[in-house]
Design an enzyme around this catalytic site. Sequence first.
Site, mmCIF file in Angstrom:
data_model
loop_
_atom_site.group_PDB
_atom_site.id
_atom_site.type_symbol
_atom_site.label_atom_id
_atom_site.label_comp_id
_atom_site.label_asym_id
_atom_site.label_seq_id
_atom_site.Cartn_x
_atom_site.Cartn_y
_atom_site.Cartn_z
ATOM 1 N N SER A 265 -7.631 -20.300 -51.098
ATOM 2 C CA SER A 265 -7.250 -21.695 -50.917
ATOM 3 C C SER A 265 -8.092 -22.330 -49.817
ATOM 4 C CB SER A 265 -5.770 -21.777 -50.529
ATOM 5 O OG SER A 265 -5.616 -21.330 -49.192
ATOM 6 N N LYS A 266 -7.966 -23.651 -49.760
ATOM 7 C CA LYS A 266 -8.655 -24.418 -48.729
ATOM 8 C C LYS A 266 -8.246 -23.910 -47.351
ATOM 9 C CE LYS A 266 -7.658 -28.703 -47.674
ATOM 10 N NZ LYS A 266 -7.210 -30.085 -47.821
ATOM 11 N N ARG A 267 -6.974 -23.598 -47.219
ATOM 12 C CA ARG A 267 -6.448 -23.100 -45.937
ATOM 13 C C ARG A 267 -7.113 -21.789 -45.521
ATOM 14 N NH1 ARG A 267 -5.240 -27.294 -44.923
ATOM 15 N NH2 ARG A 267 -3.507 -28.479 -45.740
ATOM 16 N N GLU A 288 -8.483 -36.474 -43.815
ATOM 17 C CA GLU A 288 -8.769 -35.076 -43.527
ATOM 18 C C GLU A 288 -10.162 -34.758 -44.058
ATOM 19 O OE1 GLU A 288 -4.923 -32.528 -44.257
ATOM 20 O OE2 GLU A 288 -6.482 -31.951 -45.684
#
Length: 508
Positions: A265-267, A288
């Site tokens: 994921s982006k996280r 963001e």
Amino acid sequence: MNKKVRVRFAPSPTGGLHLGGVRTVLYNYLFARKHGGDFVLRIEDTDQTRFVPGAEEYIYDCLEWCGLSPDESPLKGGPFVPYKQSERKSGYKKYAEQLVAAGHAYYAFDTPEELEHMRNAYRVDAHSTAQYDKNTRTKMRNSLTLSAEETKTLIENGTPHVVRIKVPENQTIVCNDMIRGVTQFDSNLVDDKVLLKADGMPTYHLAVVVDDYLMKITHAFRGEEWLPSAPVHMLLWDYLGWKDEMPQWAHLPLILKPDGNGKLSKRDGERLGFPVFAMKWHDPIKNETTSGFREMGFLPEAFINMLAMLGWNDGTGTEIFSLQELVEKFSIERVHKGGAKFDFEKAKWFNHQYIQNKSAAELVPLVRPYMPEAHAGADSSLLEQVIGLIKDRCSLLKDFWVQGSFFFETPVITELQAVKDKWSDTKKVFFEQFAAALKTTTDFNHAALEQMFGTMATEAGLKKGDVMLPLRIMLVGGKFGPGVFNIVEVIGCDEACKRIALAIDALA
Ligand code: GLU
């Protein structure tokens, strides 16, 4: 294959393109090129609540950067215009009506409150809510429970309503997938998905099937996360009478976190310090910004090569493929079923290989945008010389500045202590004499300078090895960089003498 191959990438423009999205583009592209087919880009923007300004343009820019341009798209046009679903809005309703008329879909008038009530009131499992399906549809306000008269009146009065698919009971729905073979779904577990929303817009499920049909798509490749939607799509192809035209499916494996524990994921990228988007993305709604492979200094060819290998190989152990070679070698059947772990170090390895295979002259225009503004206009021949000296130390285009900034700016000496510990008057005198000699020598090339340095060191009773590191630290600021006499040659006499003098002062 007798029909002309036509594939599509059908993103919903809601944000930056994740690695997995670009890999879907790539596999579509390779397949189309290999089979002499068409690659279509269709923008699936029917969900207006998810509209994000700039996301569509981002997709175009991203495909262009990757060198994967579509044959038909909203920008390029093509025989099936428009290629944006929001512009095709009026075309979907008739198919929803056709399904209702045939008894495969129905009108549903339930309000949000009624739906909420249903989800809680009819749940069988304490942990999940009930869905709109064969068990609950009979308890709701829809054209199956209301009389034809009531339904007609509600519609005529403009009562908000949606159209839902009527999923059959006790059927096995089969999806034949080019990668994973036969996948079976129990229709009893599939819910009655909304096909047409109250605002007349189709949902993704209806629009994707209608457009794949109208655009004569022969093969539909998409991420594995869409597999749960496949049974609804299979039913629609069947119910709309298009079964014989249905594309062949391939659901591509997920790209996993480096430890293999779930979808990347982006996280994860933020947590582990690497990008997961192809290019930098700024979300104007969340305000963001997410970093990208391009900004980090990946070459598009290397990025593409790396992505191709995340889920596919040609069976020979070869890892470096040009786009043309990928077109020749790629086959969807060789795509792995299991997820592919993303390894950023490996991604950098790919980029390193591509950087090494380019000449310094070819790298000049590629490195320039990664230079700080003050040096963006640096002389090309200087840049070429520097790149030639440091490219083997660089894996990313942005590494060139990290590895070579001292060629352009007098560095701050960060490792003075390493020199200070063994500093002596003899060394001080030696460096003063060396600087003076630099000013008078007529042979200012690295080999001659090294020779001169060695002779002078011996004459001063020093070992060459004892004065090499101090010279490097004086010129570079730290213990890194290419051959120290190459550095002297490139920065020139004045700058070298200046740095030596500054260091001598600092050591006093
Ligand atoms: N619009 C879907 C997406 O955002 C497309 C899925 C498909 O290819 O069917 O990825």
